[in-house]
Motif scaffolding. Structure first.
Motif, PDB file in Angstrom:
ATOM      1  N   ALA A  74       0.541  -1.032   0.038  1.00  0.00           N
ATOM      2  CA  ALA A  74       0.278   0.428   0.382  1.00  0.00           C
ATOM      3  C   ALA A  74       1.091   0.924   0.204  1.00  0.00           C
ATOM      4  O   ALA A  74       2.185   1.130   0.348  1.00  0.00           O
ATOM      5  N   VAL A  75       0.324   2.898  -0.503  1.00  0.00           N
ATOM      6  CA  VAL A  75       1.842   4.137  -0.523  1.00  0.00           C
ATOM      7  C   VAL A  75       0.481   4.621  -0.310  1.00  0.00           C
ATOM      8  O   VAL A  75      -0.823   4.665  -0.309  1.00  0.00           O
ATOM      9  N   GLY A  76       0.914   5.776   0.735  1.00  0.00           N
ATOM     10  CA  GLY A  76       0.340   6.672   0.864  1.00  0.00           C
ATOM     11  C   GLY A  76      -0.408   7.725  -0.311  1.00  0.00           C
ATOM     12  O   GLY A  76       0.417   7.782  -1.713  1.00  0.00           O
ATOM     13  N   PRO A  77      -1.208   8.919  -0.162  1.00  0.00           N
ATOM     14  CA  PRO A  77      -1.587   9.937  -0.886  1.00  0.00           C
ATOM     15  C   PRO A  77      -0.972  10.594  -1.354  1.00  0.00           C
ATOM     16  O   PRO A  77      -0.475  10.765  -2.905  1.00  0.00           O
ATOM     17  N   ALA A  78       0.200  10.806  -0.762  1.00  0.00           N
ATOM     18  CA  ALA A  78       1.772  11.418  -1.198  1.00  0.00           C
ATOM     19  C   ALA A  78       2.572  11.401  -2.175  1.00  0.00           C
ATOM     20  O   ALA A  78       4.236  12.023  -1.888  1.00  0.00           O
ATOM     21  N   THR A  79       2.955   9.971  -2.392  1.00  0.00           N
ATOM     22  CA  THR A  79       4.007   8.959  -2.562  1.00  0.00           C
ATOM     23  C   THR A  79       3.887   8.952  -3.717  1.00  0.00           C
ATOM     24  O   THR A  79       3.446   8.143  -4.729  1.00  0.00           O
ATOM     25  N   THR A  80       5.598   8.961  -4.502  1.00  0.00           N
ATOM     26  CA  THR A  80       5.723   8.969  -6.015  1.00  0.00           C
ATOM     27  C   THR A  80       6.513   8.334  -6.264  1.00  0.00           C
ATOM     28  O   THR A  80       6.780   7.989  -7.223  1.00  0.00           O
ATOM     29  N   ARG A  81       7.118   7.829  -5.580  1.00  0.00           N
ATOM     30  CA  ARG A  81       8.798   7.349  -5.501  1.00  0.00           C
ATOM     31  C   ARG A  81       8.470   5.185  -5.874  1.00  0.00           C
ATOM     32  O   ARG A  81       9.285   4.676  -6.439  1.00  0.00           O
ATOM     33  N   TRP A  82       7.540   5.310  -4.809  1.00  0.00           N
ATOM     34  CA  TRP A  82       6.985   3.440  -4.504  1.00  0.00           C
ATOM     35  C   TRP A  82       5.917   3.040  -5.213  1.00  0.00           C
ATOM     36  O   TRP A  82       4.696   3.846  -5.301  1.00  0.00           O
ATOM     37  N   THR A  83       5.477   1.950  -5.242  1.00  0.00           N
ATOM     38  CA  THR A  83       4.268   1.257  -5.868  1.00  0.00           C
ATOM     39  C   THR A  83       4.118  -0.281  -5.607  1.00  0.00           C
ATOM     40  O   THR A  83       5.172  -0.708  -4.780  1.00  0.00           O
ATOM     41  N   VAL A  84       3.199  -0.484  -5.864  1.00  0.00           N
ATOM     42  CA  VAL A  84       2.237  -1.513  -4.688  1.00  0.00           C
ATOM     43  C   VAL A  84       3.548  -2.778  -5.633  1.00  0.00           C
ATOM     44  O   VAL A  84       3.608  -2.423  -7.373  1.00  0.00           O
ATOM     45  N   GLY A  85       4.112  -3.358  -4.896  1.00  0.00           N
ATOM     46  CA  GLY A  85       4.212  -4.691  -5.834  1.00  0.00           C
ATOM     47  C   GLY A  85       6.446  -4.312  -5.284  1.00  0.00           C
ATOM     48  O   GLY A  85       7.092  -5.480  -6.486  1.00  0.00           O
ATOM     49  N   ASP A  86       6.261  -3.071  -5.559  1.00  0.00           N
ATOM     50  CA  ASP A  86       8.232  -2.720  -5.105  1.00  0.00           C
ATOM     51  C   ASP A  86       8.909  -3.372  -4.216  1.00  0.00           C
ATOM     52  O   ASP A  86       8.085  -3.881  -3.040  1.00  0.00           O
ATOM     53  N   GLU A  87      10.192  -3.817  -4.370  1.00  0.00           N
ATOM     54  CA  GLU A  87      10.616  -4.817  -2.844  1.00  0.00           C
ATOM     55  C   GLU A  87      12.135  -3.531  -2.704  1.00  0.00           C
ATOM     56  O   GLU A  87      11.894  -2.925  -3.085  1.00  0.00           O
ATOM     57  N   VAL A  88      11.519  -3.761  -1.426  1.00  0.00           N
ATOM     58  CA  VAL A  88      12.475  -2.743  -0.876  1.00  0.00           C
ATOM     59  C   VAL A  88      13.362  -2.880   0.619  1.00  0.00           C
ATOM     60  O   VAL A  88      12.685  -4.561   1.756  1.00  0.00           O
ATOM     61  N   VAL A  89      14.445  -2.879   0.891  1.00  0.00           N
ATOM     62  CA  VAL A  89      14.973  -2.932   2.186  1.00  0.00           C
ATOM     63  C   VAL A  89      14.443  -1.535   2.946  1.00  0.00           C
ATOM     64  O   VAL A  89      14.317  -0.335   2.629  1.00  0.00           O
ATOM     65  N   ALA A  90      14.649  -2.297   4.271  1.00  0.00           N
ATOM     66  CA  ALA A  90      14.186  -0.758   4.972  1.00  0.00           C
ATOM     67  C   ALA A  90      15.000  -0.445   6.591  1.00  0.00           C
ATOM     68  O   ALA A  90      15.517  -1.702   7.181  1.00  0.00           O
ATOM     69  N   ARG A  91      15.135   0.381   7.202  1.00  0.00           N
ATOM     70  CA  ARG A  91      15.794   1.102   8.590  1.00  0.00           C
ATOM     71  C   ARG A  91      15.396   2.110   8.828  1.00  0.00           C
ATOM     72  O   ARG A  91      14.029   2.780   9.157  1.00  0.00           O
TER      73      ARG A  91
END
Length: 315
Positions: A74-91
């Motif tokens: 899921a993505v927030g309304p102001a999110t432009t860089r990420w889309t559903v299905g993207d594989e990510v690493v987070a900290r």
């Protein structure tokens, strides 16, 4: 879309038995952020300190875990860089011990296919700590670095960054872990009685800088004896003793324990490490993987202090 997920919570501070896996509402994405379906979450020593009430993290109940890898669902309304299905690493997350976790865009990098989920989840705290400490110590090409507890997550990351930057590295560890340290480019030395003499034999000129990830009296004594400038000794464990000893501490919860620049280095390390791993220039060792329901066992393993590499949860 299902509205529920599972997450680890603690309702009181204490031993591993206080860790509970409960059903919770699935988080909503922040405006500029996402929800990650967690495929792996890193277990860091700081998490056990939070669980015991040694770090300020109230009010209860609270979740644990700051490092994760997974898939954006899921993505927030102001999110432009990420889309559903993207594989990510987070900290830098809150509550990564879960099947789903919210993350701001600034806390994410893309996970390349060459990097597994478990390896991705093992990057955040260890690599960020090692990278920041070595940058703070101004380690440069041609210098000699001593790393205590070289086979742990922070230690292995520090050895690799230092070698990539052209430094020579001596690292302390149990003999069973010496082959791993040699493979990373360090000269291994067994800790225990006689450590000072063994270090003098392999580094008769001493060391330009030291990173202590052990926190033992032995590690601190050898660091002070063999490092030319005490201001270039850093501990990430013996925080309470650092000021008395005249060395630097890079761990804790007090305000201002990291400068803005040092915080930026910790964040920068995630992308740096992912890029190096994608190029097969950075190795991430997984000590063990536990299912979410075995989180208490994962914490018991972490607290043995003999962990080689990184422990992860696999929800």
């Amino acid at each position: 879309m299902p509205t529920r997920s599972r997450a680890v919570r603690i309702r009181r501070f204490g031993g591993p038995e206080v860790l509970e896996v409960v059903d919770v509402e699935r988080p909503a994405p922040p405006d500029d952020g996402v929800v990650i379906e967690v495929r792996a979450a890193g277990v860091n020593p700081v998490d056990t300190k939070v669980r015991r009430g040694l770090r300020g993290n109230g009010p209860l109940p609270i979740g644990l875990g700051s490092d994760a890898a997974g898939v954006v669902v899921a993505v927030g309304p102001a999110t432009t860089r990420w889309t559903v299905g993207d594989e990510v690493v987070a900290r830098g997350l809150t509550g990564a011990y879960a099947t789903h976790v919210a993350a701001g865009s600034a806390h994410l990098v893309r996970r390349p296919p060459a990097l597994g989920h478990t390896q991705g989840a093992a990057i955040g705290v260890p690599a960020g700590t090692a990278y920041q400490v070595l940058r703070s110590l101004k380690l440069t090409e041609g210098e000699a670095l001593l790393v205590h507890a070289g086979s742990g997550g922070v230690g292995q990351a520090a050895v690799q960054f230092a070698r990539l930057w052209g430094a020579t590295v001596v690292a302390t560890a149990r003999p069973a872990n010496h082959d791993r340290l040699r493979a990373l480019g360090a000269t291994p030395v067994a800790y225990g009685e006689g450590l000072l003499d063994r270090l003098r034999r392999v580094a008769p000129g001493g060391f330009d800088a030291t990173l202590d990830a052990a926190g033992t009296d032995e590690a601190l004594l050898t660091s002070l004896t063999l490092t030319r400038d005490p201001d270039r000794i850093a501990t990430v464990v013996a925080v309470e003793q650092a000021a008395t000893l005249g060395i630097r501490a890079f761990s804790g919860s007090r305000p201002g324990w990291l400068s803005d620049e040092e915080r930026a280095w910790r964040a920068e390390a995630l992308q740096v490490t992912v890029d190096l791993a994608r190029q097969d220039r950075f190795s991430i060792e997984i000590a063990a993987g536990y299912p979410l329901d075995a989180v208490a066992e994962a914490h018991r393993h972490s607290e043995t202090t003999h962990v080689r590499g990184k422990i992860v949860l696999v929800p």
